[in-house]
Design an enzyme around this catalytic site. Structure first.
Site, short mmCIF file in Angstrom:
data_model
loop_
_atom_site.label_atom_id
_atom_site.label_comp_id
_atom_site.label_asym_id
_atom_site.label_seq_id
_atom_site.Cartn_x
_atom_site.Cartn_y
_atom_site.Cartn_z
CG HIS A 1 -7.55 6.82 -2.93
ND1 HIS A 1 -6.21 6.54 -2.73
CD2 HIS A 1 -8.12 5.64 -3.24
CE1 HIS A 1 -6.01 5.24 -2.90
NE2 HIS A 1 -7.17 4.66 -3.20
CG HIS B 1 -10.17 1.82 -5.85
ND1 HIS B 1 -9.02 1.41 -6.49
CD2 HIS B 1 -9.78 2.24 -4.62
CE1 HIS B 1 -7.99 1.57 -5.68
NE2 HIS B 1 -8.42 2.08 -4.54
CE LYS C 1 -2.01 4.44 -5.41
NZ LYS C 1 -3.20 4.52 -4.59
CG HIS D 1 -0.75 1.56 -1.39
ND1 HIS D 1 -2.07 1.21 -1.29
CD2 HIS D 1 -0.10 0.84 -0.44
CE1 HIS D 1 -2.21 0.30 -0.33
NE2 HIS D 1 -1.03 0.06 0.20
CG HIS E 1 -4.94 4.67 1.40
ND1 HIS E 1 -3.61 4.40 1.60
CD2 HIS E 1 -5.24 4.16 0.18
CE1 HIS E 1 -3.14 3.75 0.57
NE2 HIS E 1 -4.10 3.59 -0.32
CG ASP F 1 -8.74 3.10 -0.55
OD1 ASP F 1 -8.86 2.77 -1.75
OD2 ASP F 1 -8.01 2.49 0.25
C1 NCD Z 1 -7.94 -1.18 -3.03
C2 NCD Z 1 -8.65 -1.95 -4.17
O1 NCD Z 1 -9.41 -2.86 -3.88
O2 NCD Z 1 -8.41 -1.60 -5.33
N1 NCD Z 1 -8.06 -1.94 -1.82
C3 NCD Z 1 -7.99 -1.46 -0.56
O3 NCD Z 1 -8.03 -2.26 0.39
N2 NCD Z 1 -7.90 -0.18 -0.31
C4 NCD Z 1 -6.53 -0.90 -3.38
C5 NCD Z 1 -5.85 0.10 -2.48
O4 NCD Z 1 -6.14 1.29 -2.54
O5 NCD Z 1 -5.02 -0.31 -1.67
ZN ZN Z 2 -7.27 2.66 -3.02
#
Ligand code: NCD
Ligand code: ZN
Length: 344
Positions: free
Chosen positions: A13, A15, A98, A135, A173, A246
């Site tokens: 996971h 970003h 997702k 999520h 998460h 995450d």
């Molecule tokens: C994530 C993001 O910033 O894209 N933020 C987070 O607090 N984890 C989005 C997510 O996974 O909830």
């Molecule tokens: Zn995330």
């Protein structure tokens, strides 16, 4: 022990954002992460196979000579079609979809407003062998933010698993005892990812003695009893629980703001932090399965044939890093870590 060698880890996971940010985010993982599940919550979101392919190409442009392999996901919306799911199933690089409940987190406005309307999509995903990454938080204003994961499990996840017993689902998460128990009680088609920050922090770290925007993420950090339960299941080593960082970067201006963004940028430190965590609990032998084995097994993918080495060597995490036209404060900024990843 002063040195550990483990199979090259996967991150289930992650970003990476887009455009200029990729220079930072891809570089920070490519040399020591084998594969990563790439979150599709761009603006606008990645909802089609062709968008996922184009996004993948933009990511690959920054991987340099590494073997880093981005595994792509499609962002489910109220309008996702069965045909798009079939196309995703046929694509060699889309492995999951997702589900963001609309409004649950950063860039989730285009998410799903009613999960009960997705049955046809879930059937097509089951047929195509695509994994559903969730999520798992409700968004209702009358549900306390600390209870949103628990309520999502009762209200939505349990019914989804009952209606689609053959769909493979990753509850992402996770932050609560309720989530650990749910995953343990469910069939082998249900697994969970756990972040480094939810293992290391609880809500006191976020809120006691001053609010720390750098520790604000979603799902929000929970009370210590929940943190302990996550720690225990990871330290016991259980194949249904594997690593998903995450890591979610936001420039400093968006974090230190009257309406600060949720997300913690753990990528530069996450493996070192985990090594320290396992070592402190005399469980270093459970580090590799958590980061390099259990997730691959669940996703039905081969283990990495490369490895990385970490050495016991203290280093201080930079207080800031360049991030496009802004800067970013990485997790553990300015603090000392006792393990370092050796250059490959
Ligand atoms: C994530 C993001 O910033 O894209 N933020 C987070 O607090 N984890 C989005 C997510 O996974 O909830
Ligand atoms: Zn995330």
């Amino acid at each position: 022990m002063n040195k550990i060698q483990i199979l090259k880890p996967d991150d289930w996971h992650l970003h990476l954002r887009d455009a200029e940010a990729l220079k930072r985010t891809v570089t920070d993982v490519a040399s020591h992460i084998h594969r990563a599940i790439i979150m599709p919550n761009l603006v606008p979101p990645v909802t089609t196979v062709s968008e996922a392919q184009a996004y993948r190409d933009r990511i690959l442009a920054h991987k340099n000579k590494t073997s880093f392999s981005p595994l792509m996901t499609l962002y489910l919306t109220d309008n996702t079609t069965v045909d798009e799911i079939k196309a995703a199933g046929d694509s060699p690089f889309v492995v999951a979809c997702k589900l963001y409940p609309a409004g649950a987190t950063t860039n989730s406005d285009s998410g799903v407003t009613d999960v009960t309307k997705l049955d046809k999509v879930f059937e097509a995903m089951t047929e195509a062998g695509l994994i559903l990454c969730i999520h798992g938080e409700v968004t209702d204003n009358d549900v306390d933010i600390f209870d949103r994961e628990k309520v999502f499990i009762e209200r939505h996840l349990k019914p989804i698993t009952d209606r689609h017993p053959n769909l493979k689902i990753v509850l992402e998460h996770i932050t609560t005892q309720d989530a650990v128990d749910f995953v343990l009680e469910s069939s082998d088609n249900i697994a969970a990812t756990i972040t480094a920050h939810h293992l290391i922090l609880n809500r006191n770290d976020l809120l006691s003695g001053g609010i720390k925007p750098d520790y604000y993420c979603l799902p929000i950090l929970k009370r210590q009893a929940h943190q302990k339960r996550l720690q225990n299941i990871v330290l016991e080593s259980h194949p249904k629980f594997f690593f998903g960082s995450d890591s979610a970067p936001h420039g400093q201006h968006k974090k230190y703001n009257a309406c600060g963004c949720a997300g913690i940028y753990t990528a530069p430190v996450m493996l070192c932090l985990l090594a320290e965590f396992f070592e402190q609990h005399q469980s270093l032998s459970h580090f590799e399965p958590f980061v390099s084995r259990y997730g691959a097994h669940f996703y039905n993918l081969p283990l990495s044939d490369e490895s990385i080495t970490l050495t016991k060597e203290s280093w201080s995490v930079p207080s800031k890093l360049p991030f496009g036209d802004d800067e970013i404060v990485p997790f553990f900024a300015g603090k000392q870590l006792s393990w370092r990843i050796c250059d490959v």
